[in-house]
Design a protein around this motif. Structure first.
Motif, PDB file in Angstrom:
ATOM      1  N   ILE A 171       0.862  -1.178   0.000  1.00  0.00           N
ATOM      2  CA  ILE A 171       0.000   0.000   0.000  1.00  0.00           C
ATOM      3  C   ILE A 171       0.895   1.223   0.000  1.00  0.00           C
ATOM      4  CG2 ILE A 171      -1.877   1.194   1.190  1.00  0.00           C
ATOM      5  CD1 ILE A 171      -2.535  -1.452   2.576  1.00  0.00           C
ATOM      6  N   HIS A 172       0.674   2.124  -0.955  1.00  0.00           N
ATOM      7  CA  HIS A 172       1.558   3.273  -1.122  1.00  0.00           C
ATOM      8  C   HIS A 172       0.749   4.545  -1.375  1.00  0.00           C
ATOM      9  CE1 HIS A 172       5.026   0.548  -1.540  1.00  0.00           C
ATOM     10  NE2 HIS A 172       4.208  -0.206  -2.253  1.00  0.00           N
ATOM     11  N   LEU A 173       1.215   5.633  -0.803  1.00  0.00           N
ATOM     12  CA  LEU A 173       0.607   6.932  -1.073  1.00  0.00           C
ATOM     13  C   LEU A 173       0.832   7.335  -2.529  1.00  0.00           C
ATOM     14  CD1 LEU A 173       1.695   8.864   2.131  1.00  0.00           C
ATOM     15  CD2 LEU A 173      -0.671   8.486   1.427  1.00  0.00           C
ATOM     16  N   ILE A 174      -0.201   7.951  -3.103  1.00  0.00           N
ATOM     17  CA  ILE A 174      -0.107   8.441  -4.476  1.00  0.00           C
ATOM     18  C   ILE A 174      -0.264   9.954  -4.534  1.00  0.00           C
ATOM     19  CG2 ILE A 174      -1.322   8.501  -6.710  1.00  0.00           C
ATOM     20  CD1 ILE A 174       0.398   6.079  -6.447  1.00  0.00           C
ATOM     21  N   ALA A 175      -1.304  10.492  -3.851  1.00  0.00           N
ATOM     22  CA  ALA A 175      -1.576  11.930  -3.947  1.00  0.00           C
ATOM     23  C   ALA A 175      -2.166  12.434  -2.639  1.00  0.00           C
ATOM     24  CB  ALA A 175      -2.535  12.216  -5.103  1.00  0.00           C
ATOM     25  N   ARG A 176      -1.976  13.718  -2.380  1.00  0.00           N
ATOM     26  CA  ARG A 176      -2.443  14.308  -1.124  1.00  0.00           C
ATOM     27  C   ARG A 176      -3.952  14.510  -1.092  1.00  0.00           C
ATOM     28  NH1 ARG A 176       1.893  19.151  -1.080  1.00  0.00           N
ATOM     29  NH2 ARG A 176       1.264  19.102  -3.279  1.00  0.00           N
ATOM     30  N   ASP A 177      -4.583  14.626  -2.261  1.00  0.00           N
ATOM     31  CA  ASP A 177      -6.035  14.775  -2.325  1.00  0.00           C
ATOM     32  C   ASP A 177      -6.496  14.349  -3.711  1.00  0.00           C
ATOM     33  OD1 ASP A 177      -5.956  17.101  -4.141  1.00  0.00           O
ATOM     34  OD2 ASP A 177      -5.285  18.226  -2.396  1.00  0.00           O
ATOM     35  N   LEU A 178      -7.804  14.336  -3.909  1.00  0.00           N
ATOM     36  CA  LEU A 178      -8.339  13.778  -5.141  1.00  0.00           C
ATOM     37  C   LEU A 178      -8.050  14.661  -6.351  1.00  0.00           C
ATOM     38  CD1 LEU A 178      -9.872  11.358  -6.206  1.00  0.00           C
ATOM     39  CD2 LEU A 178     -12.009  12.592  -5.794  1.00  0.00           C
ATOM     40  N   CYS A 179      -8.097  15.982  -6.191  1.00  0.00           N
ATOM     41  CA  CYS A 179      -7.819  16.844  -7.345  1.00  0.00           C
ATOM     42  C   CYS A 179      -6.369  16.692  -7.798  1.00  0.00           C
ATOM     43  CB  CYS A 179      -8.139  18.299  -7.006  1.00  0.00           C
ATOM     44  SG  CYS A 179      -9.917  18.650  -7.035  1.00  0.00           S
ATOM     45  N   GLU A 180      -5.449  16.559  -6.850  1.00  0.00           N
ATOM     46  CA  GLU A 180      -4.051  16.310  -7.222  1.00  0.00           C
ATOM     47  C   GLU A 180      -3.931  14.964  -7.925  1.00  0.00           C
ATOM     48  OE1 GLU A 180      -0.386  17.835  -4.872  1.00  0.00           O
ATOM     49  OE2 GLU A 180      -0.818  15.808  -4.133  1.00  0.00           O
ATOM     50  N   PHE A 181      -4.712  13.986  -7.468  1.00  0.00           N
ATOM     51  CA  PHE A 181      -4.713  12.681  -8.118  1.00  0.00           C
ATOM     52  C   PHE A 181      -5.215  12.786  -9.555  1.00  0.00           C
ATOM     53  CE2 PHE A 181      -7.268   8.907  -9.247  1.00  0.00           C
ATOM     54  CZ  PHE A 181      -6.257   7.964  -9.325  1.00  0.00           C
ATOM     55  N   LEU A 182      -6.227  13.601  -9.804  1.00  0.00           N
ATOM     56  CA  LEU A 182      -6.733  13.765 -11.167  1.00  0.00           C
ATOM     57  C   LEU A 182      -5.670  14.367 -12.080  1.00  0.00           C
ATOM     58  CD1 LEU A 182     -10.361  15.068 -10.422  1.00  0.00           C
ATOM     59  CD2 LEU A 182      -9.653  12.735 -11.001  1.00  0.00           C
TER      60      LEU A 182
END
Length: 346
Positions: free
Chosen positions: A262-273
């Motif tokens: 399990i790994h972090l990808i983004a600080r929030d959903l908009c950053e993930f988009l």
């Protein structure tokens, strides 16, 4: 129907127009004989109080309703929604005048169900459409939209968050998820025939581990909410419910899957988009760190980038790895502190 058909002057004028034409003027549409007719079939006091039926939307019995988003006196400013005869309830316009433009733009009748957003299907001809367009210009100085779906998208963008907050506790299946931003993405994906981000596809059921096994630790399963496929190996993107905040778009995003950890990808959903818009290869676990397989931009990437800008004013990042690094720098210690006792390692 007379000029006192409803408390809404625009609909009273429309009722007068409808009474003076001999055939259909908008695909699938006709006003109900009684504005605000009985809606007790909705079988929920909140729905009955907040949804006002006023028109037929298609030949199979779907309905247009006004959504009482609040207790305003001017009903003409209320949003309009489509209530599907096979299920589903979806916004189609931000107010009555925009709805009149939506009607003028219809090439086919609208439809919906629980599985997706607003769609369109073939319908009977509308011989009086030109008369309706002339009437719309004469009374309101309005013209048809370039595309009927423009009205749907504008309503989703402006009112979708409030609609999701209201409807999800009442009818969870009415929207893809309790997160407005993911609902917008679902709607975009449903209307696009191509892949738009490497390895990515929203899960058929939000919050379900459809592509892999749920974590054995129940707290992990409770706090990690999967929403999309991350790569061809079956890894999943999930929201990390770091706390009990109500705005799910502010939650961090992680990737999880079997031996990949399990790994972090983004600080929030908009950053993930933004992260998605930058991918040219699938993310994967490379010895405890997120790496990216070689690949090419997905065929629908340009459409996705345009969508991202249109809805959020965001652009792709130069390097998706930088998004992962920022998440690790800000949240990595907290994430490891939370995760390690539950899986034995970070």
């Amino acid at each position: 129907m007379t000029n006192t058909y409803s408390p809404i002057p625009e609909l009273n004028l429309l009722a007068e127009f409808e009474g003076g034409v001999d055939d259909l003027y908008a695909a699938g549409f006709s006003l109900d004989d009684t504005f605000g007719r009985d809606n007790t079939f909705l079988k929920d006091p909140e729905l009955e109080d907040r949804l006002i039926l006023f028109a037929e939307a298609n030949a199979s019995g779907s309905l247009y309703v006004l959504w009482r988003v609040d207790d305003r006196a001017d009903l003409a400013t209320l949003p309009v929604a489509l209530l599907g005869d096979e299920g589903g309830i979806h916004l189609v316009a931000r107010n009555v005048r925009e709805f009149l433009r939506f009607l003028a733009s219809l090439e086919e009748e609208p439809c919906c169900d629980w599985e997706g957003g607003v769609g369109f299907r073939r319908s009977e001809p509308t011989p009086c459409r030109a008369e309706y367009i002339a009437w719309l210009d004469r009374h309101f100085g309005l013209a048809p939209l370039d595309d009927a779906y423009d009205s749907v998208e504008a309503a989703l963008t402006e009112l979708g968050k409030a609609f999701t907050t209201w409807i999800y506790p009442l009818i969870p299946e009415a929207v893809y998820s309790p997160c407005h931003e993911l609902n917008l993405l679902w709607d975009f994906e449903e209307n696009l025939d191509d892949d738009y981000a490497a390895g990515f596809g929203l899960a058929v059921e939000y919050g379900e581990y459809g592509y892999g096994e749920a974590p054995e630790n129940p707290e992990l399963a409770d706090r990690l909410v999967p929403f999309a496929l991350a790569n061809s190996s079956g890894s999943l993107y999930a929201l990390w419910r770091v706390d009990d905040r109500t705005d799910l778009a502010t939650l961090p995003v992680v990737v999880l899957g079997g031996e990949d950890g399990i790994h972090l990808i983004a600080r929030d959903l908009c950053e993930f988009l933004q992260f998605l818009a930058s991918l040219e290869g699938e993310p994967w676990n490379d010895g405890g760190r997120i790496a990216f397989r070689d690949g090419e931009a997905s065929p629908g990437r340009e459409e996705y980038v345009a969508w991202l800008d249109r809805h959020f004013g965001l652009a792709p990042v130069d390097d998706p790895g930088a998004v992962v690094e920022a998440a690790e720098a800000e949240l990595g210690k907290r994430f490891a502190t939370w995760l390690t006792p539950r899986i034995g390692h970070a």
